[in-house]
Every structure is written in C-alpha cells, then in structure tokens.
Motif scaffolding. Structure first.
Motif, PDB file in Angstrom:
ATOM      1  N   LEU A 119       0.809  -1.218   0.000  1.00  0.00           N
ATOM      2  CA  LEU A 119       0.000   0.000   0.000  1.00  0.00           C
ATOM      3  C   LEU A 119       0.844   1.270   0.000  1.00  0.00           C
ATOM      4  O   LEU A 119       0.297   2.373   0.061  1.00  0.00           O
ATOM      5  CB  LEU A 119      -0.948   0.019   1.209  1.00  0.00           C
ATOM      6  CG  LEU A 119      -2.128  -0.950   1.150  1.00  0.00           C
ATOM      7  CD1 LEU A 119      -3.008  -0.777   2.384  1.00  0.00           C
ATOM      8  CD2 LEU A 119      -2.975  -0.743  -0.109  1.00  0.00           C
ATOM      9  N   VAL A 124      -6.109   6.108  -0.808  1.00  0.00           N
ATOM     10  CA  VAL A 124      -7.239   5.398  -0.200  1.00  0.00           C
ATOM     11  C   VAL A 124      -8.259   6.415   0.295  1.00  0.00           C
ATOM     12  O   VAL A 124      -7.893   7.460   0.847  1.00  0.00           O
ATOM     13  CB  VAL A 124      -6.764   4.526   0.984  1.00  0.00           C
ATOM     14  CG1 VAL A 124      -7.934   3.816   1.647  1.00  0.00           C
ATOM     15  CG2 VAL A 124      -5.720   3.517   0.530  1.00  0.00           C
ATOM     16  N   LEU A 160      -3.342   2.186   8.409  1.00  0.00           N
ATOM     17  CA  LEU A 160      -3.230   2.602   7.010  1.00  0.00           C
ATOM     18  C   LEU A 160      -2.000   3.477   6.794  1.00  0.00           C
ATOM     19  O   LEU A 160      -1.230   3.264   5.857  1.00  0.00           O
ATOM     20  CB  LEU A 160      -4.468   3.387   6.593  1.00  0.00           C
ATOM     21  CG  LEU A 160      -5.661   2.651   6.009  1.00  0.00           C
ATOM     22  CD1 LEU A 160      -6.733   3.659   5.652  1.00  0.00           C
ATOM     23  CD2 LEU A 160      -5.270   1.826   4.800  1.00  0.00           C
ATOM     24  N   ARG A 161      -1.837   4.461   7.651  1.00  0.00           N
ATOM     25  CA  ARG A 161      -0.692   5.366   7.507  1.00  0.00           C
ATOM     26  C   ARG A 161       0.619   4.598   7.683  1.00  0.00           C
ATOM     27  O   ARG A 161       1.589   4.829   6.942  1.00  0.00           O
ATOM     28  CB  ARG A 161      -0.799   6.494   8.531  1.00  0.00           C
ATOM     29  CG  ARG A 161      -1.981   7.447   8.318  1.00  0.00           C
ATOM     30  CD  ARG A 161      -1.813   8.664   9.202  1.00  0.00           C
ATOM     31  NE  ARG A 161      -3.017   9.422   9.409  1.00  0.00           N
ATOM     32  CZ  ARG A 161      -3.476  10.404   8.619  1.00  0.00           C
ATOM     33  NH1 ARG A 161      -2.815  10.711   7.521  1.00  0.00           N
ATOM     34  NH2 ARG A 161      -4.582  11.054   8.913  1.00  0.00           N
ATOM     35  N   ALA A 165      -0.139   4.015   3.048  1.00  0.00           N
ATOM     36  CA  ALA A 165      -1.245   4.504   2.232  1.00  0.00           C
ATOM     37  C   ALA A 165      -1.358   6.015   2.347  1.00  0.00           C
ATOM     38  O   ALA A 165      -1.009   6.605   3.374  1.00  0.00           O
ATOM     39  CB  ALA A 165      -2.550   3.844   2.664  1.00  0.00           C
ATOM     40  N   LEU A 167      -3.971   8.916   2.663  1.00  0.00           N
ATOM     41  CA  LEU A 167      -5.369   9.190   2.966  1.00  0.00           C
ATOM     42  C   LEU A 167      -5.832  10.326   2.061  1.00  0.00           C
ATOM     43  O   LEU A 167      -5.549  11.497   2.307  1.00  0.00           O
ATOM     44  CB  LEU A 167      -5.521   9.551   4.442  1.00  0.00           C
ATOM     45  CG  LEU A 167      -6.937   9.635   4.987  1.00  0.00           C
ATOM     46  CD1 LEU A 167      -7.674   8.315   4.768  1.00  0.00           C
ATOM     47  CD2 LEU A 167      -6.918   9.979   6.464  1.00  0.00           C
ATOM     48  N   LEU A 280      -5.878  -4.886   1.257  1.00  0.00           N
ATOM     49  CA  LEU A 280      -6.377  -3.874   2.187  1.00  0.00           C
ATOM     50  C   LEU A 280      -6.764  -4.504   3.519  1.00  0.00           C
ATOM     51  O   LEU A 280      -6.485  -3.946   4.590  1.00  0.00           O
ATOM     52  CB  LEU A 280      -7.563  -3.140   1.565  1.00  0.00           C
ATOM     53  CG  LEU A 280      -8.128  -1.940   2.329  1.00  0.00           C
ATOM     54  CD1 LEU A 280      -7.047  -0.920   2.644  1.00  0.00           C
ATOM     55  CD2 LEU A 280      -9.268  -1.298   1.534  1.00  0.00           C
ATOM     56  N   ALA A 283      -3.763  -5.055   5.693  1.00  0.00           N
ATOM     57  CA  ALA A 283      -3.217  -3.830   6.268  1.00  0.00           C
ATOM     58  C   ALA A 283      -4.046  -3.342   7.445  1.00  0.00           C
ATOM     59  O   ALA A 283      -3.511  -2.739   8.388  1.00  0.00           O
ATOM     60  CB  ALA A 283      -3.138  -2.741   5.195  1.00  0.00           C
ATOM     61  N   LEU A 284      -5.342  -3.585   7.416  1.00  0.00           N
ATOM     62  CA  LEU A 284      -6.247  -3.073   8.451  1.00  0.00           C
ATOM     63  C   LEU A 284      -6.318  -3.970   9.672  1.00  0.00           C
ATOM     64  O   LEU A 284      -6.578  -3.500  10.790  1.00  0.00           O
ATOM     65  CB  LEU A 284      -7.663  -2.916   7.878  1.00  0.00           C
ATOM     66  CG  LEU A 284      -7.848  -1.920   6.733  1.00  0.00           C
ATOM     67  CD1 LEU A 284      -9.273  -2.013   6.201  1.00  0.00           C
ATOM     68  CD2 LEU A 284      -7.544  -0.507   7.195  1.00  0.00           C
TER      69      LEU A 284
END
Length: 456
Positions: A119, A124, A160-161, A165, A167, A280, A283-284
C-alpha cells in the motif's frame, strides 16, 4: 480484473443488489432531476488510471512512470471532474488538503530505498464515520457534526498510515450509517447530499457505505474503506460492482469509528478486485487493546490474505445459496443462476438452503439491540469527541432546530426511539442480545449440520 469481470461479479452478488432496484429505496428528486439514466461515470477521455489495481500502481511507481504524488493528482482531478461536476456522483464528501504532502514524503522514502509494503503510496478513501486526526472533519454525514475534527486517527487509520497509504479523503454515506429514519434514502446525508450510482445515475447506490462504493467503482481512488453493521459494506459493493467484505467482528478495530452496534459493527475493505480487497484487509487487521471485541484465536489471523488466492480454491468446497433468490425477479434470478453455474464450473458444490425465512423472525430482537447499543455507543463517542453536540439528545435537538436543512426528505424517528432506551442493563436489551446470538447460531449450525457441512 476488467469491467467484464466486475460485471460478472455484480451478477454473483445480485441477491444483495435487489435493494438497488427496490421501489422503496429510490433516490430523491434532488439527485435525479435532469440526470441521464445510465453511463454516469463515462469520460470522453480515457482515465489514465482506469481500473488500475494496487499491483499495477506499485509497478508504475517502481518503474518511475508514476509517483505517489502523481497518482494522488490524477485521482484528485478525477474527483473534481466527476464528484460535484458532470454526473455529480457526490461520493467524496471531502478531500485531504495534506494528501500531496503525505505523498511527497512517501516518494522520498521510496527514492531512499524504503517501501513499506503493497500500500506504499496508494491513495485510499475512508468513510466519513471513521476518525482521522488531521484537517478533515468526521461527521457521519450529519450537519449536526459539521466542523468536528477528530483529535486522533482511528486505530485502522493509524494502520493505514503505517502501511504507507495516502489518505486521499473521506466518502459520503447514508447519514448516521443509515440509522436515522425508517424512511431514509440510501446514499443521502445532510452534509454530502445524494450519492449516485456510477453505472446508472437514477439507481440506488445502496448503503450505508455508499460513497466508498461509488468512489472505488468510478475509479476515484485505488481502494476504499466502508463500515458495516448489517449489510452496509456488502450491499453497496454489490450495487456498484465491487468486492466488499464484512470481516469477523474483532478482526479490525472499531476504536475511533462512530458506532451503531458494539456487537455487530466492523470496518471492511471495498475494492475492484479480490486481490486488492485482500491486500487492504491485511493492512487493516490487527488487535487493538482499546477495542473489547476480540477474535477467539487472534494469533490465527494471517498477516497476508493474498496467500489464500488460488485458482483452484473452489474445488471441493460446498457453498450454500439461498433458495428464495433463485426464484426472485426473473432477470435477477437468471443472472444468479449463471453465477451459480460459474461456481460449479470451478469445482464448487452448490447447496440450496432456506436461511432468510428462518432468520427473519429475529428482526425485531435485532433492531432492539441496535436501538440500545446506538445510544450507548454514540453518547460515549460524543462525550469525548469535542463536537458541538455532546450526546444523542443534542443531535435530535439540532436536527429539529435545523429541520429544513437537516431533514428535508425524511425525519429522525430511529434516533428518537434510540434516545428513549435506558441503558445496556435493561432486561429487554439483554434478552434481545441473547435471542439474536443463540437463535442465529442455532439456525446457521442447523443448516450446516443438515447439509453435511462443518458447524461454525
């Protein structure tokens, strides 16, 4: 996966997509006035990132033909062209003024030889009920929360960061995650107005993760995140031709997400391909000490879900299909039967089951659970959020005082009914939780046992 493959996916998910054509869920007049009935997201010029997967974007950045910044610039330009102009998809409620600066930082990391993972540099979009501790607002689409900026990132936004990714912005939704009125319109919020389906502008986006569904489908981002209590990821994914997944509650943290139900809520990935959804999800996922929901065996959760993506994965699998959908509206039933045939051709055994009829009697108890948990969860969220409204009663009063702007098409009877509840120690609430948990488990385990499958 190209448009043709995504069309096939949509057909496979058509039972959930019936809501897209329901006469009880039509978009408002403001959404459809003077709008063509189909083809809303088509451009005169081909979009440079059209249907690009996460792997495609990574390959371009590795070769130097794109950067994280150039990807963001292209998606932001497309949002500008399609979101409030042209077909006015209204999928994105706000873009991130820090996006390009974040992208620049990630490009510097890549140039220095550091790539965080799949990512890294990928734009995203997140649903507008998920906190981000930046310049953007978190409002659940409600005017009552306009101006509210979260103090810190939600746990999944932190992840996410950390994954690299970018934002890019926030997506519209059915206001309060579609828990405001029994007469609500999917994809409409008082802050973001009406989201539109990019395949047919006068058809429902479904909800409540409508903006995330539209945005990912219309190539306004690489991937998006929605949230689901009861269908709010999978239904808009179906209606917008996407892959959507509701993970097991406890796999993804709910900290920093405006809640409905502590027993049912979770965030989930929404993407154009199965692989992107798996990337995704990986990653989450991860344990959060601040979220009481835990997996029975959290150590069993894999770090990389793409390892399960095998061409022969359906061989020997037994899949249940709801009988009622096979006998539904003829056009939909025909497409569903085509999807079933495709599954069989890949080696799956299809078992027709009756599930809907058996779980429908639990609807009243489930709704009671949501009413009680919504007030409890929203009051806890607002008590420390620093917003101008401090509890559910304040939200109701705000909407009443600003009725013309906040409630032009439907009211707030669900909010009012939830406010009447008196806490999670109430025997009615406890009985409703017990009934929904035990009876639904009994139904599912019974179906699996009767059809010679392993109980959950």
């Amino acid at each position: 996966m190209n448009h043709g493959t995504r069309a096939a996916l949509t057909a496979a998910l058509l039972p959930a997509a019936v809501a897209c054509q329901s006469t009880t869920d039509k978009v408002t007049d403001e959404a459809t006035a003077g709008v063509p009935t189909a083809g809303g997201s088509d451009d005169a010029e081909p979009f440079a990132l059209h249907e690009a997967t996460v792997a495609d974007l990574q390959d371009r950045m590795a070769k130097g033909t794109e950067t994280a910044r150039s990807l963001c610039e292209k998606y932001l330009s497309r949002i500008k062209a399609l979101n409030e102009q042209g077909p006015m998809l209204r999928a994105v409620i706000e873009t991130n003024p820090d996006a390009l600066a974040i992208a620049d930082g990630l490009d510097k990391e890549r140039k220095a030889g550091k790539v965080r993972g799949p990512l890294h540099g990928i734009p995203v979009l997140i649903k507008d009920n998920i906190d981000s501790g930046d310049q953007m607002m978190t409002t659940a689409g409600a005017l009552a929360l306009a101006g509210h900026k979260a103090k810190q990132d939600a746990f999944i936004v932190q992840k996410l960061r950390a994954a690299g990714a970018v934002l890019l912005g926030r997506t519209n939704l059915s206001e309060w995650a579609n828990f405001r009125s029994t007469r609500s319109v999917s994809g409409w919020s008082s802050r973001g107005r009406q989201s539109r389906n990019p395949y047919a502008l006068d058809r429902s986006t479904s909800g409540s993760s409508s903006g995330s569904g539209v945005a990912a489908s219309a190539n306004l981002c690489a991937v998006a995140i929605g949230t689901e209590t009861d269908g709010s990821v999978v239904s808009p994914s179906a209606c917008n031709g996407l892959v959507g997944l509701k993970p097991t509650v406890g796999l993804l943290s709910r900290s920093g997400i405006i809640p409905i139900s502590s027993t049912q809520d979770t965030a989930g990935p929404m993407a154009r391909t199965v692989r992107d959804a798996a990337i995704l999800l990986g990653a989450l996922a991860g344990p959060d000490p601040a979220d009481p929901a835990k997996l029975p065996n959290p150590t069993a959760a894999p770090a990389d879900y793409t390892t399960f993506l095998k061409a022969d994965a359906l061989k020997g699998q037994r899949l249940g299909v709801e009988k009622a959908h096979l006998n539904g509206p003829p056009a939909i039933a025909a497409l569903l039967k085509e999807a079933v045939a495709a599954l069989k051709a890949q080696g799956a055994t299809i078992v027709e089951v009756e599930l809907v009829k058996k779980v429908n009697p639990l609807g009243e108890a489930e709704f009671d659970v949501l009413l009680y948990e919504f007030k409890d969860g929203v009051n806890k969220y607002l008590a420390t959020a620093g917003a101008s409204v401090r509890n559910l009663a304040d939200v109701i009063a705000f909407n009443k005082a600003h009725e013309a702007e906040a409630m032009p098409f439907f009211k707030q009877e669900i909010l009012i009914d939830s406010e009447k509840t008196d806490g999670l120690n109430n025997p009615k609430y406890k009985a409703a939780v017990q009934k929904t948990v035990t009876e639904s488990r009994k139904v599912l385990d019974g179906l699996l046992h009767d059809n010679h499958s392993r109980p959950l």
